[in-house]
Design a protein around this motif. Structure first.
Motif, mmCIF file in Angstrom:
data_model
loop_
_atom_site.group_PDB
_atom_site.id
_atom_site.type_symbol
_atom_site.label_atom_id
_atom_site.label_comp_id
_atom_site.label_asym_id
_atom_site.label_seq_id
_atom_site.Cartn_x
_atom_site.Cartn_y
_atom_site.Cartn_z
ATOM 1 N N GLY A 11 5.597 2.394 3.094
ATOM 2 C CA GLY A 11 4.840 2.756 1.700
ATOM 3 C C GLY A 11 5.873 2.860 0.549
ATOM 4 O O GLY A 11 6.702 3.490 0.646
ATOM 5 N N GLU A 35 4.979 -2.669 2.017
ATOM 6 C CA GLU A 35 3.907 -1.975 1.322
ATOM 7 C C GLU A 35 2.822 -2.821 1.713
ATOM 8 O O GLU A 35 2.552 -4.006 1.790
ATOM 9 N N ALA A 36 1.511 -1.820 1.863
ATOM 10 C CA ALA A 36 0.337 -2.669 2.397
ATOM 11 C C ALA A 36 -0.368 -3.513 1.367
ATOM 12 O O ALA A 36 -0.883 -4.311 1.730
ATOM 13 N N GLY A 37 -0.041 -2.997 0.053
ATOM 14 C CA GLY A 37 -0.707 -3.946 -1.155
ATOM 15 C C GLY A 37 0.229 -4.879 -1.630
ATOM 16 O O GLY A 37 1.457 -5.212 -1.272
ATOM 17 N N TRP A 62 -7.150 1.846 -2.254
ATOM 18 C CA TRP A 62 -7.513 2.056 -1.090
ATOM 19 C C TRP A 62 -8.840 2.407 -0.997
ATOM 20 O O TRP A 62 -9.664 2.602 -0.163
ATOM 21 N N LYS A 83 -2.653 1.019 -3.846
ATOM 22 C CA LYS A 83 -1.954 0.286 -2.836
ATOM 23 C C LYS A 83 -1.625 -1.138 -3.468
ATOM 24 O O LYS A 83 -1.922 -2.223 -3.482
ATOM 25 N N THR A 84 -0.172 -0.792 -3.934
ATOM 26 C CA THR A 84 0.663 -1.643 -4.657
ATOM 27 C C THR A 84 1.960 -1.244 -4.919
ATOM 28 O O THR A 84 2.246 -0.009 -4.447
ATOM 29 N N GLY A 87 2.605 2.595 -5.501
ATOM 30 C CA GLY A 87 1.545 3.504 -4.997
ATOM 31 C C GLY A 87 0.692 3.925 -6.084
ATOM 32 O O GLY A 87 0.127 3.427 -6.941
ATOM 33 N N ARG A 218 0.513 -4.334 6.729
ATOM 34 C CA ARG A 218 0.035 -3.165 6.920
ATOM 35 C C ARG A 218 0.895 -2.855 8.381
ATOM 36 O O ARG A 218 0.946 -3.483 9.074
ATOM 37 N N GLY A 253 3.414 6.793 3.196
ATOM 38 C CA GLY A 253 2.187 6.387 3.100
ATOM 39 C C GLY A 253 1.238 7.239 1.932
ATOM 40 O O GLY A 253 0.194 6.798 1.670
ATOM 41 N N ASN A 257 -2.658 8.317 4.481
ATOM 42 C CA ASN A 257 -2.085 6.883 5.482
ATOM 43 C C ASN A 257 -1.190 7.395 6.176
ATOM 44 O O ASN A 257 -1.109 6.916 7.409
#
Length: 530
Positions: A11, A35-37, A62, A83-84, A87, A218, A253, A257
Motif C-alpha cells: 500500500g 500499490e494496487a492502483g 476502491w 487506489k493510486t 492512497g 494486488r 492498505g 484493505n
C-alpha cells in the motif's frame, strides 16, 4: 522485477509512502512498495477542487459502500478510498489536522506506551514543512508542505465574521496549543496543486536503487512458514507471482484493505475464515472489528450579494477557471474541500471540543457518479468527533477481488445521535447572525420545517454522510480485541506489522491523514530499532 526483498510494504498510501522513504534511507535495505492502483498522473488528482470527481472513479479508487445502515434509514453510504500513489491522500479534501493531544494520551492509556502526544508530536514536527508558523508546535524543514489556505471567497469571509458574532473564539492554528475555535484550515496544497503523501515522501526518492515500486498490483495474500511471514502472493497484468521477504511484511492498505488481506491470509476470526474455506493460521477475532468513522450532516443556506461555487462554475466562467488554473495554478480550482473550520463543544460540561464544522462557499448534492453537482448557496457540515458506535467488516468470499462487507453501524449508541442533534442546532445559530441576515441567508437544508429535535433526528437519518475517516479495524493495544501490539507487530506472528489508520485504538478528534503519516514514520523507527 526482483523476487526477494528485505522489506515488503503493501500500500503506497499515507503511511506506506513514509515507510518506503524511511526504510530505504539505508542502501543496505532492499524495499519493495506494492500499490494496487496506477500512477497518480491523472490531472484531476492534482486539481484541488476536482477531488469529489474522483470518489466514484474505479481506476483511482476502491469505490466502497457500506451495507444499508439500519440507523440511517437503510441507506448505503459511500466510502471512497484512494487506489493510486498517495492512497487516500490523493483523493481527500487536503486538510491538515492532527487531532487533540488528549486523543493520543488516551491511546497510551489503553496500553500503548510511547504513543502519547509527547511521543508523537516530534513526528508531526519532523515531517512538516509549515509555511505560516515557526514555533514549538510546527516543523519547517520536513517533506510535507502545509500552508493555511488564504485565498478565501467573500462568502467564506462572511462565515468567519458570523462565527465571531456568534461568540466562537478565533483560532489561527488548529494544530497549535488548543484546537477549539473558528478559523482557516491548513492544507496540503502547494503552488495551487494537491500535495499528497506520494508527492512529499515517495517521488523524491524513487531513484534509490534499493527501492522498487510495483503499481497496478494486488496483494492476494501473505505467505507464511509456520507463524512467520515470508512473502506475498501478487496479481497483476503479468499474472500471479510470489515475492519473498527476508525480514518483514508491513501492511499499509488502510482500514478496509489491511484487515481484508489479513483474513484472506488466514489471520482473523477462525469461524469467519472457515466459512470461506480459508485455513486459519492465527485466530485473532478482532481483525475487522472496532470500525469507527466520522458521520457528518450538511446545513446549507442560499445567500444574496456574494458569489458561491455555483455562480462561479457556470460554463462560461469554468473556461476562465480552467485557463487560470492550468496556466497560473490560481483561482477557484485551487480550492480545498473546505476552507473554514470550527471546533466546538456541544455542551459546556465537557472539557474539549466534540464537534467539527467543515465550511465551504458552495452547496449541492453528489450525483450517481460521485461528483458534486453544485447548487447556489453555502454549506456548514457538522460531525461528531468522537463517536461511541462501533462497526465491523467481514469477508464476502475467499477472493481478493471481492470487496468486504462493511457495516459502519452509525448511531448505534444513543449518545452519538445527541451529539449530532446538538451540533446541528449550534451550527444553525451561525446562520441566524446579523452577518448572515445581511446576506438574506435562507436555509435550504434541512429547511424551515425542521424544528424539533425529532425533526432534526429524522433529517440526520435521511441525509448524514461519511467524512471518509474509517479507522480501527486492526486495533493496537493489549486487550483480547486487539490485533497488533504497540510495536505494530501482529499478535502471535513474526515478520508482520500493520501501519495505517486501522491500528487506531480510537478515532481522533479531526481529519486522519496527518496521523497516518506519523504512523508510517513511527513504524519505520520501530522496525529499524528492532
Amino acid at each position: 522485477m526482483k523476487f526477494s526483498h528485505k522489506y515488503i510494504i503493501v500500500g503506497a498510501g499515507s503511511a506506506g509512502c513514509v515507510l518506503a522513504n524511511k526504510l530505504s534511507e539505508d542502501p543496505k535495505n532492499s524495499v519493495l512498495l506494492i500499490e494496487a492502483g496506477p500512477m497518480d498522473n491523472f490531472s484531476a488528482i492534482k486539481m484541488p477542487l476536482a477531488a469529489s470527481s474522483l470518489f466514484k472513479n474505479k481506476k483511482y479508487g476502491w469505490c466502497y459502500e457500506t451495507e444499508p445502515e439500519i440507523n440511517l434509514n437503510n441507506r448505503a453510504i459511500n466510502w471512497p478510498r484512494g487506489k493510486t500513489l498517495g492512497g487516500s491522500s490523493s483523493i481527500n479534501g487536503m486538510l491538515y489536522i492532527r487531532g487533540q493531544a488528549e486523543d493520543y494520551e488516551n491511546w497510551e492509556s489503553l496500553g500503548n506506551p510511547e504513543w502519547g502526544y509527547r511521543d508523537l508530536i516530534k513526528y508531526f514536527i519532523n515531517l512538516e514543512n509549515n509555511q505560516n508558523y515557526q514555533d514549538q508546535f510546527h516543523g519547517n524543514f520536513g517533506p510535507l508542505w502545509v500552508e493555511t489556505y488564504e485565498k478565501n471567497l467573500d462568502a467564506s469571509l462572511a462565515f468567519l465574521e458570523a462565527c465571531k458574532e456568534n461568540n466562537f473564539k478565533l483560532n489561527k492554528d488548529f494544530n497549535g496549543s488548543d484546537q477549539e475555535g473558528y478559523g482557516r484550515y491548513q492544507v496540503n496544497i502547494k503552488n495551487g496543486k494537491r500535495f499528497s503523501s506520494a508527492d512529499a515522501f515517495l517521488k523524491p526518492i524513487l531513484d534509490r536503487p534499493n527501492l522498487d515500486l510495483l503499481t497496478s498490483t494486488r496483494v492476494e495474500k501473505i505467505i507464511f512458514s509456520g507463524k512467520k511471514a515470508i512473502g506475498v502472493k501478487i496479481k497483476n497484468a503479468k499474472g500471479f507471482n510470489i515475492i519473498a521477504c527476508t525480514s518483514e511484511v508491513i501492511l499499509s492498505g488502510g482500514s478496509i484493505n489491511s484487515p481484508q488481506i489479513l483474513m484472506l491470509s488466514g489471520i482473523g476470526s477462525k469461524a469467519q475464515m472457515e466459512r470461506h474455506g480459508i485455513s486459519c493460521i492465527k485466530d485473532i477475532p478482532g481483525v475487522g472489528q472496532n470500525l469507527q468513522d466520522h458521520l457528518t450532516v450538511n446545513i446549507s443556506c442560499k445567500i444574496k450579494n456574494l458569489d458561491t461555487f455555483s455562480e462561479l462554475m457556470t460554463p462560461f466562467k469554468m473556461i476562465n477557471n480552467l485557463y487560470e488554473y492550468y496556466f497560473s495554478k490560481n483561482g477557484l480550482m485551487t480550492y480545498p474541500a473546505s476552507d473554514i473550520g470550527v471546533f466546538f463543544k456541544t455542551n459546556q460540561n465537557i472539557s474539549r471540543p466534540d464537534a467539527q464544522i467543515h465550511f465551504a462557499p458552495g452547496a449541492g448534492k453528489y450525483n450517481k457518479n460521485g461528483a458534486m453537482k453544485p447548487s447556489t448557496g453555502i454549506t456548514a457540515s457538522v460531525c461528531n468527533l468522537r463517536p461511541k458506535s462501533r462497526g465491523h467488516l467481514e469477508l464476502t468470499s475467499s477472493r481478493a477481488d471481492d470487496s468486504p462487507k462493511i457495516v459502519a453501524n452509525y448511531l448505534s449508541e444513543p449518545e452519538d445521535l445527541k451529539v449530532m442533534i446538538d451540533g446541528v442546532k449550534r451550527t444553525r445559530e451561525i446562520f441566524k447572525t446579523n452577518v448572515m441576515k445581511n446576506l438574506s441567508a435562507t436555509e435550504t437544508l434541512p429547511g424551515k420545517n425542521c424544528i424539533t429535535d425529532q425533526d432534526i433526528e429524522e433529517f440526520i437519518r435521511n441525509d448524514a454522510l461519511s467524512v471518509y475517516h474509517p479507522v480501527g479495524t486492526c486495533k493496537m493495544g493489549i486487550g483480547t480485541e486487539c490485533v497488533v501490539n504497540n510495536d505494530l507487530t501482529v499478535k502471535g506472528l513474526q515478520g508482520l506489522r500493520v501501519a495505517d489508520a486501522s491500528i487506531f485504538p480510537e478515532i481522533i478528534s479531526g481529519n486522519t491523514n496527518a496521523t497516518c503519516n506519523v504512523i508510517g514514520a513511527k513504524c519505520a523507527d520501530l522496525i529499524l530499532k528492532s
